[in-house]
Design a protein around this motif. Structure first.
Motif, PDB file in Angstrom:
ATOM      1  N   ASN B   5       0.898  -1.180  -0.106  1.00 47.51           N
ATOM      2  CA  ASN B   5       0.064   0.050   0.125  1.00 47.51           C
ATOM      3  C   ASN B   5       0.882   1.326   0.042  1.00 47.51           C
ATOM      4  O   ASN B   5       2.113   1.346   0.568  1.00 47.51           O
ATOM      5  CB  ASN B   5      -0.842   0.051   1.267  1.00 47.51           C
ATOM      6  N   LEU B   6       0.298   1.965  -0.332  1.00 48.99           N
ATOM      7  CA  LEU B   6       0.793   3.519  -0.478  1.00 48.99           C
ATOM      8  C   LEU B   6       0.296   4.357   0.709  1.00 48.99           C
ATOM      9  O   LEU B   6      -0.777   4.390   0.997  1.00 48.99           O
ATOM     10  CB  LEU B   6       0.588   4.270  -1.823  1.00 48.99           C
ATOM     11  N   TRP B   7       1.435   5.119   1.455  1.00 51.23           N
ATOM     12  CA  TRP B   7       1.008   5.719   2.522  1.00 51.23           C
ATOM     13  C   TRP B   7       1.756   7.126   2.480  1.00 51.23           C
ATOM     14  O   TRP B   7       2.846   7.361   2.028  1.00 51.23           O
ATOM     15  CB  TRP B   7       1.501   5.307   4.018  1.00 51.23           C
ATOM     16  N   HIS B  21       3.152  17.678   5.044  1.00 50.66           N
ATOM     17  CA  HIS B  21       3.413  16.696   4.169  1.00 50.66           C
ATOM     18  C   HIS B  21       4.821  16.621   3.727  1.00 50.66           C
ATOM     19  O   HIS B  21       5.359  17.395   3.403  1.00 50.66           O
ATOM     20  CB  HIS B  21       2.567  16.816   2.964  1.00 50.66           C
ATOM     21  N   ALA B  22       5.467  15.246   3.734  1.00 47.30           N
ATOM     22  CA  ALA B  22       6.824  15.051   3.217  1.00 47.30           C
ATOM     23  C   ALA B  22       6.987  14.300   2.283  1.00 47.30           C
ATOM     24  O   ALA B  22       7.875  14.466   1.453  1.00 47.30           O
ATOM     25  CB  ALA B  22       7.612  14.507   4.664  1.00 47.30           C
ATOM     26  N   GLY B  23       6.041  13.199   1.925  1.00 50.43           N
ATOM     27  CA  GLY B  23       5.997  12.408   0.586  1.00 50.43           C
ATOM     28  C   GLY B  23       5.228  11.105   1.071  1.00 50.43           C
ATOM     29  O   GLY B  23       4.350  11.250   1.887  1.00 50.43           O
ATOM     30  N   SER B  24       5.577  10.191   0.592  1.00 52.73           N
ATOM     31  CA  SER B  24       4.910   8.993   0.678  1.00 52.73           C
ATOM     32  C   SER B  24       6.052   7.602   0.817  1.00 52.73           C
ATOM     33  O   SER B  24       7.130   7.837   0.584  1.00 52.73           O
ATOM     34  CB  SER B  24       4.062   8.614  -0.602  1.00 52.73           C
ATOM     35  N   VAL B  25       5.534   6.708   1.334  1.00 53.66           N
ATOM     36  CA  VAL B  25       6.089   5.344   1.324  1.00 53.66           C
ATOM     37  C   VAL B  25       5.347   4.421   0.993  1.00 53.66           C
ATOM     38  O   VAL B  25       4.085   4.303   0.989  1.00 53.66           O
ATOM     39  CB  VAL B  25       6.849   4.988   2.954  1.00 53.66           C
ATOM     40  N   ARG B  26       5.587   3.024   0.576  1.00 56.64           N
ATOM     41  CA  ARG B  26       5.355   1.948   0.516  1.00 56.64           C
ATOM     42  C   ARG B  26       5.209   0.791   1.549  1.00 56.64           C
ATOM     43  O   ARG B  26       6.361   1.027   2.213  1.00 56.64           O
ATOM     44  CB  ARG B  26       5.542   1.261  -0.892  1.00 56.64           C
ATOM     45  N   LEU B  34       4.692   3.227   9.392  1.00 56.01           N
ATOM     46  CA  LEU B  34       5.044   4.093  10.387  1.00 56.01           C
ATOM     47  C   LEU B  34       6.882   4.191  10.399  1.00 56.01           C
ATOM     48  O   LEU B  34       7.557   5.081  10.442  1.00 56.01           O
ATOM     49  CB  LEU B  34       4.808   4.023  11.600  1.00 56.01           C
ATOM     50  N   ASN B  36       8.765   2.804   8.243  1.00 54.73           N
ATOM     51  CA  ASN B  36       9.612   3.293   6.997  1.00 54.73           C
ATOM     52  C   ASN B  36       9.450   4.979   7.043  1.00 54.73           C
ATOM     53  O   ASN B  36      10.537   5.490   6.624  1.00 54.73           O
ATOM     54  CB  ASN B  36       8.643   2.626   5.698  1.00 54.73           C
ATOM     55  N   ARG B  38       9.587   6.999   9.316  1.00 57.47           N
ATOM     56  CA  ARG B  38      10.648   7.313  10.412  1.00 57.47           C
ATOM     57  C   ARG B  38      12.022   7.088   9.442  1.00 57.47           C
ATOM     58  O   ARG B  38      12.796   8.279   9.622  1.00 57.47           O
ATOM     59  CB  ARG B  38      10.636   6.452  11.497  1.00 57.47           C
ATOM     60  N   VAL B  40      12.597   6.868   6.330  1.00 57.27           N
ATOM     61  CA  VAL B  40      13.055   7.538   5.092  1.00 57.27           C
ATOM     62  C   VAL B  40      12.839   9.174   5.181  1.00 57.27           C
ATOM     63  O   VAL B  40      13.719   9.976   4.737  1.00 57.27           O
ATOM     64  CB  VAL B  40      12.036   7.108   4.146  1.00 57.27           C
ATOM     65  N   TYR B  41      12.073   9.581   6.122  1.00 52.33           N
ATOM     66  CA  TYR B  41      11.689  10.796   6.019  1.00 52.33           C
ATOM     67  C   TYR B  41      12.471  11.762   7.599  1.00 52.33           C
ATOM     68  O   TYR B  41      12.252  12.773   7.619  1.00 52.33           O
ATOM     69  CB  TYR B  41      10.468  11.293   6.026  1.00 52.33           C
ATOM     70  N   ARG B  54      -3.079   6.260   4.971  1.00 56.36           N
ATOM     71  CA  ARG B  54      -3.277   5.572   3.543  1.00 56.36           C
ATOM     72  C   ARG B  54      -3.591   6.692   2.597  1.00 56.36           C
ATOM     73  O   ARG B  54      -4.646   7.202   2.577  1.00 56.36           O
ATOM     74  CB  ARG B  54      -4.558   4.598   3.686  1.00 56.36           C
TER      75      ARG B  54
END
Lengths: 306, 93, 220
Positions: B5-7, B21-26, B34, B36, B38, B40-41, B54
């Motif tokens: 899923n894309l979050w 908003h910072a971006g998204s993760v899969r 959560l 990821n 942490r 990644v961003y 979501r």
């Protein structure tokens, strides 16, 4: 006004295009191509440097390198996240990389032979990337521009640590100095090629510039990089391997020699020294991880936490 | 459809600041999303809190509706304090 | 010194994942954990270095295998993702208890290093514990892989707890509680009490130390 004219007018006014806005199919297609290529480059770029994490010669250098390679994964993800906003999901974009359909920067198909390569990559390759990304931070597509702003902020340390490393070698023992000069010799020309073909041979450039995806041409950016780098090399007594290099009083630019474009196109076609290894490494990681991703998926469904 | 899923990720940089908003993760599930987010961003600088949502649960305005959604509130000058006249010398309003 | 060496060697093993993890997000997560562990080793080395007049790099790069005090548990190869997660979970489960204890050390500096490291270790535990749940209660394949990994590492726990017998009870209780939550069996194999190095340490050090060894006069 038809949609296309309206779009062009928005670009002309310097407005930012956001994911849900109408955009020409070709704008979207070019962005997906360019952004995924950029993201793939970050990811494949982890491999040549990653080779040296376990061999870094001091704990300080080990931590720096690990953090840098980790950033590259992060930067790849920022850009993939931008690509997702255009409806190209991660699985399909990854698939294109793994099957060799999508390109990535040719620079990462050169091998890292000595520890000095790690410094020169930071100095040249990240230096060139920063010149390019600083321009892209003003690109017309919002998610790409925002990813670039974030990346530029983080990436300055990449270049600085590289230069510091090389400067240390250049001031070190005889062997260290030779190592540094050898790495400069090998990485200089491929780094210049990172900016892409010369303006007269760059098929996508005019349209991308019209759309303000790219705001400056390949040759302009390349010249900026050369002008920035020569004084840095002089300051630590390393020689740039170009006999035609000369400061031009009139233009204020450093004039440089002709790039060997046959080499560029050979590497691009997949005949570079490490093309095969890089793709194999990515494919192996993906394949070995399949059962892990599957387990996470099944667990999420079982426990209804997806 | 991607397998994970894309979050969308929102980061609060300090106490009292808004989440941005910072971006998204899969990620396959909430907890991994959560973690990821942490990793990644939030690798640098101060962070106070992170949200993941979501992506397909977010409802947003569409660009075509911009005029009718937002322009009407743009000409109601009586909503702004500068609209009102006050006798000279009166303070604390 | 043993705890510093353990952190360096385990950090080294985890750093080998960089660029090769099952997902990119996990690449970053594992790199973070490796950075934490190497940073912790660094702090402990610097502390000993002040007492002995040596640098952190002396301990990491100028000692032979015989002088390293790390235990086989951290020396074993990184294996696949299940092995990495199983070892990390066992390590972190123990380390959280170990560091909590150490935060009340009479030496202020050691207590400080422990307090900083404890925050990191708690996250390592959370991250690995979540993966133990997913692999244990995921597919049949993942269940087998993670169960085998626990079975594989179990005897080597002897080295980890040998000098900290007082933490043993709570450690095994916590671990087996979590394993059963993940539908896994707590292994019953006997623990190895000898801390002789495994055959894997020497090649690891040969790789890690090769530059400083080859150019002994150079500064990097």
């Amino acid at each position: 006004m038809d949609q296309n004219a309206e779009f062009e007018a928005r670009i002309a006014r310097g407005e930012t295009i956001e994911p849900k806005d109408w955009m020409p199919e070709d704008y979207k297609k070019q962005l997906i191509r360019m952004m995924s290529q950029h993201a793939h480059s970050e990811i494949v770029g982890m491999l040549p440097e990653g080779e040296w994490i376990t061999r870094a010669p001091s704990l300080r250098r080990k931590k720096i390198l690990l953090a840098k390679v980790q950033d590259e994964a992060g930067h790849g993800l920022y850009i993939y996240s931008g690509v997702e906003t255009l409806g190209a999901d991660r699985d399909s974009v990854t698939h294109d990389l793994l099957t060799g359909k999508a390109k990535y920067s040719s620079i990462f198909n050169y091998p890292t032979l000595t520890w000095a390569d790690i410094g020169v990559i930071g100095w040249f390759v990240d230096g060139a990337a920063i010149v390019n990304q600083t321009m892209l931070a003003k690109c017309s597509y919002g998610p790409y521009a925002r990813a670039m702003v974030r990346i530029c902020k983080e990436e300055n340390f990449h270049k600085k640590q590289g230069y510091e490393l090389v400067a240390g070698l250049a001031n070190g023992t005889k062997e260290q100095k030779e190592m540094a000069q050898d790495a400069v010799n090998r990485w200089w020309w491929p780094s210049l090629m990172m900016f892409g073909p010369s303006d007269k041979d760059s098929p996508n450039s005019p349209q991308l510039m019209k759309w303000k995806v790219k705001k400056e041409s390949n040759d302009t950016l390349r010249q900026r990089f050369v002008n920035l780098t020569i004084p840095q090399a002089n300051a630590i007594n390393l020689t740039i391997p170009d006999p035609d290099l000369k400061f031009n009083q009139e233009t204020g630019n450093w004039d440089f020699g002709e790039i060997d474009w046959t080499e560029f196109y050979e590497v691009l076609k997949g005949n570079g020294p490490c093309n095969k290894e890089r793709l194999e490494a990515r494919n192996k990681a993906f394949k070995n991880g399949e059962w892990v991703r599957e387990a996470a998926r099944v667990y999420a469904e079982k426990h209804n936490v997806q | 459809m991607s397998s994970e899923n894309l979050w969308e990720v929102f980061v609060q940089s300090e106490d009292g600041a808004p989440h941005e908003h910072a971006g998204s993760v899969r990620a396959a599930d909430r907890e991994l999303a959560l973690q990821n987010a942490r990793d990644v961003y939030t690798r640098r600088g101060k962070v106070f809190s992170v949200w993941v949502v979501r992506a397909d649960e977010i409802v947003a305005t569409s660009p075509d509706e911009r005029d009718c959604f937002f322009d009407p509130s743009n000409d109601k000058i009586y909503r702004h304090p500068q609209f009102y006249k006050v006798p000279r010398g009166v303070k604390g309003l | 010194m043993r705890t510093a060496d353990n952190r360096l060697i385990l950090g080294h093993r985890i750093s080998e994942w960089c660029g090769h993890a099952p997902m990119l997000e996990e690449d970053i997560a594992l790199a973070n954990i490796a950075l934490d562990l190497i940073g912790q080793a660094s702090s402990f080395y610097t502390y000993y270095g002040k007492l002995e007049g040596k640098t952190e790099d002396y301990y990491a790069y100028r000692r032979d295998a015989g002088e390293f005090q790390c235990i086989p548990f951290v020396e074993l190869p990184r294996g696949d993702f299940a092995q990495t997660i199983a070892r990390l979970f066992l390590w972190a489960s123990f380390d959280v208890l170990y560091l909590e204890n150490l935060t009340s050390d009479s030496d202020q500096e050691i207590a400080g290093i422990a307090a900083r490291s404890l925050k990191e270790s708690k996250y390592h535990l959370r991250h690995s514990a979540e993966w133990v749940l997913r692999l244990g209660d995921g597919t049949k394949e993942s269940h087998e892989k993670i169960q085998n990994s626990f079975n594989y590492y179990w005897p080597y726990l002897g080295g980890l707890i040998s000098s900290n017998q007082s933490l043993k009870g709570l450690f095994f209780e916590n671990v087996s509680k979590h394993l059963s939550k993940a539908t896994l069996k707590t292994p019953t194999a006997e623990l190895i009490t000898s801390n002789n190095h495994s055959e894997f340490l020497e090649p690891l050090l040969a790789e890690m130390q090769f530059l400083p060894r080859k150019y002994p006069d150079a500064v990097w």
